[in-house]
Design a protein around this motif. Structure first.
Motif, short mmCIF file in Angstrom:
data_model
loop_
_atom_site.label_atom_id
_atom_site.label_comp_id
_atom_site.label_asym_id
_atom_site.label_seq_id
_atom_site.Cartn_x
_atom_site.Cartn_y
_atom_site.Cartn_z
N LYS A 167 36.94 -158.17 65.48
CA LYS A 167 37.52 -159.45 65.85
C LYS A 167 38.31 -160.06 64.69
O LYS A 167 38.07 -159.75 63.52
N ALA A 180 45.32 -161.79 67.11
CA ALA A 180 45.29 -163.25 66.93
C ALA A 180 46.60 -163.69 66.32
O ALA A 180 47.32 -162.90 65.71
N SER A 181 46.91 -164.97 66.50
CA SER A 181 48.13 -165.54 65.92
C SER A 181 47.90 -167.01 65.64
O SER A 181 47.19 -167.69 66.38
N VAL A 222 40.43 -164.03 63.73
CA VAL A 222 40.94 -165.35 64.07
C VAL A 222 41.88 -165.78 62.94
O VAL A 222 41.76 -165.32 61.81
N GLU A 270 41.19 -163.51 78.51
CA GLU A 270 41.88 -164.54 77.72
C GLU A 270 42.80 -165.35 78.62
O GLU A 270 43.51 -164.79 79.45
N TRP A 307 41.64 -155.95 68.46
CA TRP A 307 41.81 -157.37 68.75
C TRP A 307 43.14 -157.87 68.21
O TRP A 307 43.80 -157.19 67.40
#
Length: 321
Positions: free
Chosen positions: A310, A272-273, A312, A188, A270
């Motif tokens: 995952k 995410a933000s 998002v 990333e 995983w």
């Protein structure tokens, strides 16, 4: 008469408030064993929809405007397209056997898919929904696009030839390869593109690579089995998922040193933000998502489907990532 006017005025205010209300962003969680995507309202931290997708959702990507989610399915050769207004699959693309990681270019015009089962990376035109090019990469796993959109890095997991493969996106060719001694896991970029964070199987530290020199310039010590690490826009700390102890590691992204760890669920996978202030962590072993407030370290837990991997999150309004 005055009472009627007052009621009309109050009604108008209520209508304006309703019209002006902005819905909270949503998070999308790929449940690997259920072959579904759980949709979370981040305002209420409740699952508001469950979207069936093709077998084994693996890679996920969301457009910058938050309107479209792409889901690659490891058990097929399919890419599902979810419209976030309706939370329904509105399209499917054949992209190749066993697709893994996904990444979008900053302008949203190209979607890169690591086609693990066919040793290639597919480039999908998001307007035409057609694969417009493929590039050979041995056992590609995850993809990261540099924030300036010029290059993409791919973790290549071919035994005996582990590497980070660099793609020149303008020329659509393999530019170079960075050899590695251990198997790469996730990769990333930081939001500013100054660092590429990646993890290695069997190494209890996050690797920090300078994308100008392609040299590892630091390691951030962690617990056992770090999986994904990044530095979100508007965040004060870098964040990393550490699977062994089930933690979210916060680290100083300037000094590359660990700061503190926050317990999450079992076998976190995983993160995410949407705003750099709240981080959502999927916990594959406990079938839930941990919501972490980075300022206070307070957490909440949301039950989702079976084996969430995952995730998002739609960006906050007026935020750019």
């Amino acid at each position: 008469m005055r009472s009627a006017i007052r009621q009309t005025f109050l009604g108008a205010l209520a209508l304006l408030a309703t019209v002006g209300a902005v819905a909270a962003p949503k998070a999308y969680v790929g449940n690997f064993r259920d072959s579904t995507v759980s949709v979370i309202d981040t305002g209420t931290n409740a699952v508001v929809a469950t979207v069936p997708v093709a077998t084994g959702p693996h890679g996920m990507a969301i457009t910058a405007d938050g309107r479209t989610v792409y889901v690659a399915s490891d058990g097929t050769s399919l890419l599902n397209i979810i419209d976030t207004a309706s939370d329904k699959v509105t399209g499917t693309i054949e992209i190749g056997k066993a697709p893994h990681g996904l990444a979008l270019t900053p302008d949203g015009r190209l979607l890169l898919a690591a086609i693990n089962g066919e040793d290639k990376v597919a480039l999908v035109d998001t307007h035409t929904q057609v694969v417009v090019a493929t590039l050979p990469v041995p056992k590609p796993h995850t993809v990261a696009v540099r924030p300036d959109g010029k290059f993409a890095y791919v973790s290549s997991q071919l035994a005996g030839n582990f590497a980070l493969v660099v793609i020149d996106l303008k020329k659509r060719v393999i530019a170079r390869s960075v050899p590695l001694e251990q198997q790469p896991r996730d990769i990333e970029f930081s939001h500013d593109g100054k660092a590429l964070y990646f993890t290695l199987a069997g190494v209890d530290a996050v690797q920090v690579l300078d994308p100008v020199t392609d040299k590892v310039i630091a390691q951030v010590a962690s617990g056992a089995s770090p999986h994904i690490a990044t530095f979100f826009h508007a965040a004060k700390f870098g964040t990393a998922v550490v699977q062994g102890p089930g933690e979210l590691l916060l680290f100083d992204a300037k000094k590359n040193v660990p700061l503190r760890s926050i317990p999450v669920g079992n076998k976190p996978h995983w993160l995410a933000s949407g705003d750099g202030k709240t981080v959502y962590v999927t916990n594959e072993g406990s079938n839930d998502v941990t919501v972490v407030d980075l300022a206070t370290a307070q957490t909440k837990t949301i039950a989702v489907g079976n084996a969430p991997r995952k995730i998002v999150v739609q960006p906050e309004a007026n935020e750019e990532y």
